[in-house]
Design a protein around this motif. Structure first.
Motif, PDB file in Angstrom:
ATOM      1  N   VAL A 130      49.547  44.414  34.809  1.00 56.50           N
ATOM      2  CA  VAL A 130      49.755  45.798  34.353  1.00 56.50           C
ATOM      3  C   VAL A 130      48.501  46.298  33.637  1.00 56.50           C
ATOM      4  CG1 VAL A 130      51.133  47.297  32.862  1.00 56.50           C
ATOM      5  CG2 VAL A 130      52.242  45.463  34.157  1.00 56.50           C
ATOM      6  N   ILE A 131      47.928  45.456  32.779  1.00 54.99           N
ATOM      7  CA  ILE A 131      46.710  45.832  32.053  1.00 54.99           C
ATOM      8  C   ILE A 131      45.560  46.051  33.032  1.00 54.99           C
ATOM      9  CG2 ILE A 131      44.991  45.051  30.372  1.00 54.99           C
ATOM     10  CD1 ILE A 131      47.242  43.403  29.048  1.00 54.99           C
ATOM     11  N   SER A 132      45.413  45.131  33.979  1.00 55.34           N
ATOM     12  CA  SER A 132      44.339  45.250  34.962  1.00 55.34           C
ATOM     13  C   SER A 132      44.470  46.540  35.763  1.00 55.34           C
ATOM     14  CB  SER A 132      44.358  44.045  35.911  1.00 55.34           C
ATOM     15  OG  SER A 132      43.372  44.169  36.903  1.00 55.34           O
ATOM     16  N   ASP A 133      45.673  46.861  36.208  1.00 54.66           N
ATOM     17  CA  ASP A 133      45.892  48.092  36.979  1.00 54.66           C
ATOM     18  C   ASP A 133      45.541  49.324  36.155  1.00 54.66           C
ATOM     19  OD1 ASP A 133      46.714  46.672  39.184  1.00 54.66           O
ATOM     20  OD2 ASP A 133      48.863  46.951  38.802  1.00 54.66           O
ATOM     21  N   VAL A 172      42.986  31.836  28.386  1.00 55.77           N
ATOM     22  CA  VAL A 172      43.531  31.852  29.745  1.00 55.77           C
ATOM     23  C   VAL A 172      43.913  33.279  30.139  1.00 55.77           C
ATOM     24  CG1 VAL A 172      45.481  31.131  31.169  1.00 55.77           C
ATOM     25  CG2 VAL A 172      44.323  29.462  29.713  1.00 55.77           C
ATOM     26  N   ARG A 173      44.518  34.023  29.221  1.00 54.88           N
ATOM     27  CA  ARG A 173      44.907  35.407  29.527  1.00 54.88           C
ATOM     28  C   ARG A 173      43.683  36.270  29.819  1.00 54.88           C
ATOM     29  NH1 ARG A 173      48.126  34.511  24.763  1.00 54.88           N
ATOM     30  NH2 ARG A 173      50.298  34.043  25.299  1.00 54.88           N
ATOM     31  N   VAL A 174      42.632  36.105  29.008  1.00 51.55           N
ATOM     32  CA  VAL A 174      41.416  36.895  29.221  1.00 51.55           C
ATOM     33  C   VAL A 174      40.785  36.550  30.562  1.00 51.55           C
ATOM     34  CG1 VAL A 174      39.063  37.323  28.399  1.00 51.55           C
ATOM     35  CG2 VAL A 174      40.951  37.234  26.762  1.00 51.55           C
ATOM     36  N   LEU A 175      40.720  35.275  30.882  1.00 53.42           N
ATOM     37  CA  LEU A 175      40.132  34.847  32.153  1.00 53.42           C
ATOM     38  C   LEU A 175      40.938  35.372  33.339  1.00 53.42           C
ATOM     39  CD1 LEU A 175      39.168  31.191  31.204  1.00 53.42           C
ATOM     40  CD2 LEU A 175      37.589  33.030  31.805  1.00 53.42           C
ATOM     41  N   LEU A 176      42.260  35.383  33.202  1.00 59.51           N
ATOM     42  CA  LEU A 176      43.105  35.902  34.274  1.00 59.51           C
ATOM     43  C   LEU A 176      42.904  37.411  34.419  1.00 59.51           C
ATOM     44  CD1 LEU A 176      45.241  35.458  36.425  1.00 59.51           C
ATOM     45  CD2 LEU A 176      47.001  35.657  34.646  1.00 59.51           C
ATOM     46  N   LYS A 187      40.170  39.035  33.640  1.00 60.45           N
ATOM     47  CA  LYS A 187      38.855  39.221  34.243  1.00 60.45           C
ATOM     48  C   LYS A 187      38.927  39.014  35.756  1.00 60.45           C
ATOM     49  CE  LYS A 187      35.685  36.202  34.731  1.00 60.45           C
ATOM     50  NZ  LYS A 187      34.651  35.160  34.598  1.00 60.45           N
ATOM     51  N   LYS A 188      39.623  37.977  36.184  1.00 66.11           N
ATOM     52  CA  LYS A 188      39.753  37.678  37.613  1.00 66.11           C
ATOM     53  C   LYS A 188      40.403  38.838  38.356  1.00 66.11           C
ATOM     54  CE  LYS A 188      41.667  34.142  40.734  1.00 66.11           C
ATOM     55  NZ  LYS A 188      42.517  35.053  41.550  1.00 66.11           N
ATOM     56  N   LYS A 189      41.514  39.347  37.824  1.00 69.38           N
ATOM     57  CA  LYS A 189      42.231  40.430  38.488  1.00 69.38           C
ATOM     58  C   LYS A 189      41.426  41.730  38.466  1.00 69.38           C
ATOM     59  CE  LYS A 189      46.952  38.742  37.992  1.00 69.38           C
ATOM     60  NZ  LYS A 189      47.144  38.705  39.458  1.00 69.38           N
ATOM     61  N   PHE A 190      40.750  41.986  37.349  1.00 69.66           N
ATOM     62  CA  PHE A 190      39.960  43.209  37.237  1.00 69.66           C
ATOM     63  C   PHE A 190      38.777  43.180  38.209  1.00 69.66           C
ATOM     64  CE2 PHE A 190      36.404  45.561  35.280  1.00 69.66           C
ATOM     65  CZ  PHE A 190      36.962  46.834  35.275  1.00 69.66           C
ATOM     66  N   ILE A 191      38.061  42.051  38.263  1.00 74.92           N
ATOM     67  CA  ILE A 191      36.918  41.937  39.160  1.00 74.92           C
ATOM     68  C   ILE A 191      37.360  42.037  40.618  1.00 74.92           C
ATOM     69  CG2 ILE A 191      35.076  40.417  39.970  1.00 74.92           C
ATOM     70  CD1 ILE A 191      34.529  41.675  37.258  1.00 74.92           C
ATOM     71  N   ARG A 233      37.120  45.927  45.423  1.00 74.51           N
ATOM     72  CA  ARG A 233      37.660  46.721  46.533  1.00 74.51           C
ATOM     73  C   ARG A 233      36.919  48.051  46.671  1.00 74.51           C
ATOM     74  NH1 ARG A 233      42.895  45.021  44.454  1.00 74.51           N
ATOM     75  NH2 ARG A 233      43.221  47.096  43.573  1.00 74.51           N
ATOM     76  N   TYR A 234      36.275  48.481  45.585  1.00 71.39           N
ATOM     77  CA  TYR A 234      35.580  49.766  45.575  1.00 71.39           C
ATOM     78  C   TYR A 234      34.058  49.618  45.569  1.00 71.39           C
ATOM     79  CZ  TYR A 234      40.229  50.773  43.699  1.00 71.39           C
ATOM     80  OH  TYR A 234      41.580  50.831  43.498  1.00 71.39           O
TER      81      TYR A 234
END
Length: 248
Positions: free
Chosen positions: A35-38, A164-168, A170-174, A179-180
Motif C-alpha cells: 500500500v505504501i509503495s503504491d 526487513v520492511r524498508v528493504l521490502l 525498496k524492492k517493491k518501489f524500485i 515499469r516507467y
C-alpha cells in the motif's frame, strides 16, 4: 484555507492526527508495504506525466552544485565531498525533466492518519522542480536511511524487523518505478540527484555524528558510481543503509 487579512497573506493547515511513514515502517504489517509503495509510485507517476525536457535544467543544477560547494568552503579538503562535487560537475544531466514535484519527499514528510489515509506535508520550493528529485528523496531513505539517522547513530537502534520492511518497500518501489523508466541514463540522473541532495544537507548539519553519517553515505555512493555498481546495488542488494555496505 487561505486568505488575506490586513493586507497580509495567510493560510491555515489542517491538523492531522497520525504518524510519519518512518514510524509506520517500524510497526506495520507486511501487507501494508505494498500500500505504501503504491502510494509513493502514484505520486511519482503523476509528476512524471506532467514532465517535459528543458534545455536549462542542467544549467540550474550545475549552478546549485557550485553554490553548495562555495558554502562548504570549510570542507574543501574533505576527499568525499570533493569527489562528489567533481562527479556532479562532470555529469551531463541528459535525462533531467521539469515537472511538478513535492521538493522534499522523505518518509518524515508523509503522515499516515488514524483513519488510514496518507498526507503529504512540508512541501519545499526547490531550486528546480523535477520528478527525479522526488525519486531521489525517497531513495534518501530507502538507500541512505536519512529518516532513521538518529537511530543509526545511537548504537544502531533500528530493529531487524524494520530493516526487513524498508528493504521490502525498496524492492517493491524500485520494481514499480522500473515499469516507467526504460533507460539506465535516467537512473544515473536519479543517483546523481541523490548525491546532490546529500550535499545540500551538509551546510545545515550541526551534530558531528550526523555529519559522519552523511559523509559515509556520500563516500559509499561516490564509490559505487565510480565502480559502476550503483545500479545493481539499488536493484538487487539486500543490505541497508548504503554506508554500511562500503565498510566505511
Amino acid at each position: 484555507n487561505e486568505d488575506f487579512k490586513d493586507g497580509l497573506y495567510f493560510f491555515d493547515m489542517e491538523y492531522i492526527r497520525g504518524i510519519s511513514l518512518e514510524s509506520l515502517l517500524q510497526s506495520c504489517t507486511i501487507d501494508k508495504i505494498e500500500v505504501i509503495s503504491d502510494f509513493l509510485l502514484n505520486i511519482v507517476k503523476e509528476h512524471m506525466d506532467s514532465a517535459s525536457f528543458e534545455d536549462n535544467g542542467r544549467y540550474y543544477i550545475q549552478r546549485k552544485c557550485t553554490a553548495i560547494f562555495d558554502n562548504l568552503h570549510a570542507l574543501h579538503e574533505n576527499t568525499n565531498i570533493e569527489k562528489a562535487f567533481n562527479i556532479l560537475c562532470n555529469h551531463k544531466w541528459t535525462q533531467i525533466q521539469k515537472s511538478a514535484s513535492h521538493g522534499d519527499l522523505t518518509l518524515e514528510n508523509i503522515i499516515y492518519s488514524s483513519e488510514g489515509k496518507f498526507y503529504l506535508i512540508d512541501f519545499l520550493d526547490t531550486f528546480y522542480d523535477t520528478w527525479i528529485g522526488d525519486v531521489s528523496k525517497i531513495l534518501q531513505d530507502l538507500l541512505v536511511g536519512w529518516s532513521f539517522r538518529y537511530q543509526f547513530i545511537n548504537t544502531d537502534a533500528v530493529s531487524e524487523n524494520t530493516k526487513v520492511r524498508v528493504l521490502l518497500l525498496k524492492k517493491k518501489f524500485i520494481e514499480g518505478i522500473n515499469r516507467y523508466i526504460s533507460s539506465k541514463k535516467v537512473w544515473e540522473d536519479i543517483y546523481l540527484y541523490l548525491l546532490l541532495d546529500l550535499l545540500r544537507i551538509v551546510p545545515y548539519i550541526r551534530e558531528k555524528r550526523i555529519f559522519e553519517f552523511v559523509n559515509k553515505s556520500i563516500a559509499a555512493i561516490t564509490n559505487n558510481i565510480e565502480s559502476g555498481g550503483l545500479y545493481e546495488h539499488v536493484n538487487s542488494t539486500m543490505c541497508w543503509p548504503i554506508y554500511k555496505i562500503s565498510g566505511s
